[in-house]
Scaffold this active site. Structure first.
Site, short mmCIF file in Angstrom:
data_model
loop_
_atom_site.label_atom_id
_atom_site.label_comp_id
_atom_site.label_asym_id
_atom_site.label_seq_id
_atom_site.Cartn_x
_atom_site.Cartn_y
_atom_site.Cartn_z
N SER A 1 -6.80 7.11 -1.32
CA SER A 1 -7.42 8.18 -1.46
C SER A 1 -6.58 9.51 -0.78
O SER A 1 -5.39 9.61 -1.16
CB SER A 1 -8.77 8.12 -0.77
OG SER A 1 -9.40 9.17 -1.13
N ASP B 1 -11.54 7.37 -12.14
CA ASP B 1 -11.48 7.03 -10.71
C ASP B 1 -13.01 7.49 -10.26
O ASP B 1 -13.24 8.74 -10.66
CB ASP B 1 -10.42 8.10 -10.18
CG ASP B 1 -10.29 7.97 -8.60
OD1 ASP B 1 -9.52 7.14 -8.26
OD2 ASP B 1 -11.25 8.56 -7.85
N HIS C 1 -12.52 3.47 -6.72
CA HIS C 1 -11.66 4.30 -6.02
C HIS C 1 -11.22 3.61 -4.78
O HIS C 1 -11.90 3.03 -3.95
CB HIS C 1 -12.61 5.40 -5.58
CG HIS C 1 -11.76 6.47 -4.80
ND1 HIS C 1 -10.61 7.20 -5.26
CD2 HIS C 1 -11.82 6.92 -3.53
CE1 HIS C 1 -10.10 8.01 -4.48
NE2 HIS C 1 -10.58 7.92 -3.30
#
Length: 386
Positions: free
Chosen positions: A166, A262, A329
């Site tokens: 991330s 995502d 994610h």
């Protein structure tokens, strides 16, 4: 008949690395170096030493956790783990950091590091707001941690991989060439980004909201001077928060793992709440199967935009790709997803296997699901951002 005696010390190290929770390590003299979190607490990381054949190999993984784009948001982070290293709990490694040879055969016995994320700028800031007691020192945190790891033995690394998830996955791209330059020329150095390829796209209302957001992050943290110089020499600095522009000038091999759908980007780039006052997208953002036909068409368009943004990496001989048609994610941090029974597959290849093949040059790895959600039955729906 031959009897192989496995060294007891190596056996014990492997058991310990696989099972023992790790306590946090604070960077030595961090406060004096200015390597501090938003609240002024010292930079920190978790460390599991390498053993056996991995004793001179290093995997440095940067934690994720979003960004703060203004004073108010950063003040809000000061009191929790996203802005402070105080009260850091023990941590067990898994996935790409896991110590199990079965589920992480290429990296299980490396020196494995997870860098605490507590600055809110993907480790790019270098500024202070004394009136509010805010320390925007992400860049100093990154350099201080790397310096300490070099002193611990990374200066003689044979192999090194900079990774992240991330906001940490974005950091692994932004700091990739710097990492390469800080290590010996003889070291094999590559970078890996999981769910960090945030794209420059308009939201459902046609507004370039993510571009404005990253601009505000950059200004708040004083990040412009710490973004990749090869990018900022060509483009407006705030654009150099977007990987699609940075990778055009990257010198170091990069592997991108990302879901084409995502979960964070659909929720925050494509359909942020600020552009959906009626809440029409609230269910769709959480579960693509709950989308209307029109919303599904919009999401397919976003997937096409994402695939276009990574197209430059398809033509790069040194790059690796694993783009699955999942609504997820961060996929590298869990054993069950990384490389184990039931892990996510593309072209019958697990994520961990693809990354290992790429790092060790066993084969070119550019795997992209050619079909749309929910075509991949091996997907795990994940929204974790660490």
């Amino acid at each position: 008949m031959y009897l192989f005696i496995f060294p007891l010390s190596v056996f014990l190290l492997s058991i310990t690395a696989a099972a023992k929770p790790l306590s946090v390590t604070f960077v030595n003299n961090a406060v004096q170096k200015g390597a501090v979190c938003l609240d002024g607490s010292p930079a920190a990381y978790y460390f599991s030493p390498g053993f056996g054949s991995g004793v001179n190999n290093w995997l440095v993984h940067m934690e994720g956790g979003g960004w703060c784009s203004n004073e108010e948001e950063c003040i809000g982070r000061k009191s929790n783990s996203r802005g402070s290293s105080k009260n850091s709990e023990q941590m067990s490694f898994s996935g790409i950091l896991g110590g199990s040879q079965q589920s992480n055969p290429d990296f299980y016995n490396w020196n494995r590091v997870k860098v605490r994320y507590c600055d809110g700028s993907s480790f790019t800031g270098d500024s202070v707001n004394p009136a509010k007691g805010l320390f925007y020192k992400g860049s100093r945190i990154w350099f201080a941690v790397v310096d300490e790891l070099l002193a611990k033995g990374m200066y003689k690394a044979q192999n090194a991989l900079l990774s992240g998830c991330s906001a940490g996955g974005l950091a692994s791209i932004l700091h990739c060439d710097k990492f390469r330059d800080l290590l010996p020329a003889t070291t094999k150095v590559k970078c890996f980004s999981d769910a960090g390829f945030f794209i420059d796209a308009k939201d459902i209302s046609g507004v370039e909201r993510i571009k404005s957001f990253f601009q505000n992050v950059m200004v708040t943290h004083g990040s412009s001077q710490n973004l990749p110089a090869a990018c900022t020499a060509r483009l407006t600095p705030s654009l150099c928060f977007f990987p699609q522009y940075v990778v055009q000038t990257l010198r170091t091999p990069l592997f991108v793992l990302n879901a084409a759908y995502d979960a964070w980007q659909i929720k925050n780039i494509l359909a942020p709440s600020s552009s959906d006052s009626s809440g029409a997208w609230s269910k769709c953002k959480l579960d693509i199967k709950a989308c209307s036909p029109a919303q599904s068409q919009t999401i397919q368009g976003f997937r096409a935009e994402f695939l276009n943004a990574v197209s430059g990496l398809r033509n790069s001989p040194s790059a690796g790709l694993f783009i699955d048609s999942c609504h997820a994610h961060c996929q590298s941090g869990r054993e069950a997803v990384w490389q184990d029974t039931g892990s996510t597959l593309v072209a019958n290849t697990a994520i961990g296997k693809a990354v290992g093949d790429w790092f060790f040059d066993r084969k070119a790895t550019k795997l992209i699901d050619s079909c749309s959600y929910p075509c991949n039955p091996t997907c795990h729906d994940l929204s974790d951002d660490s």
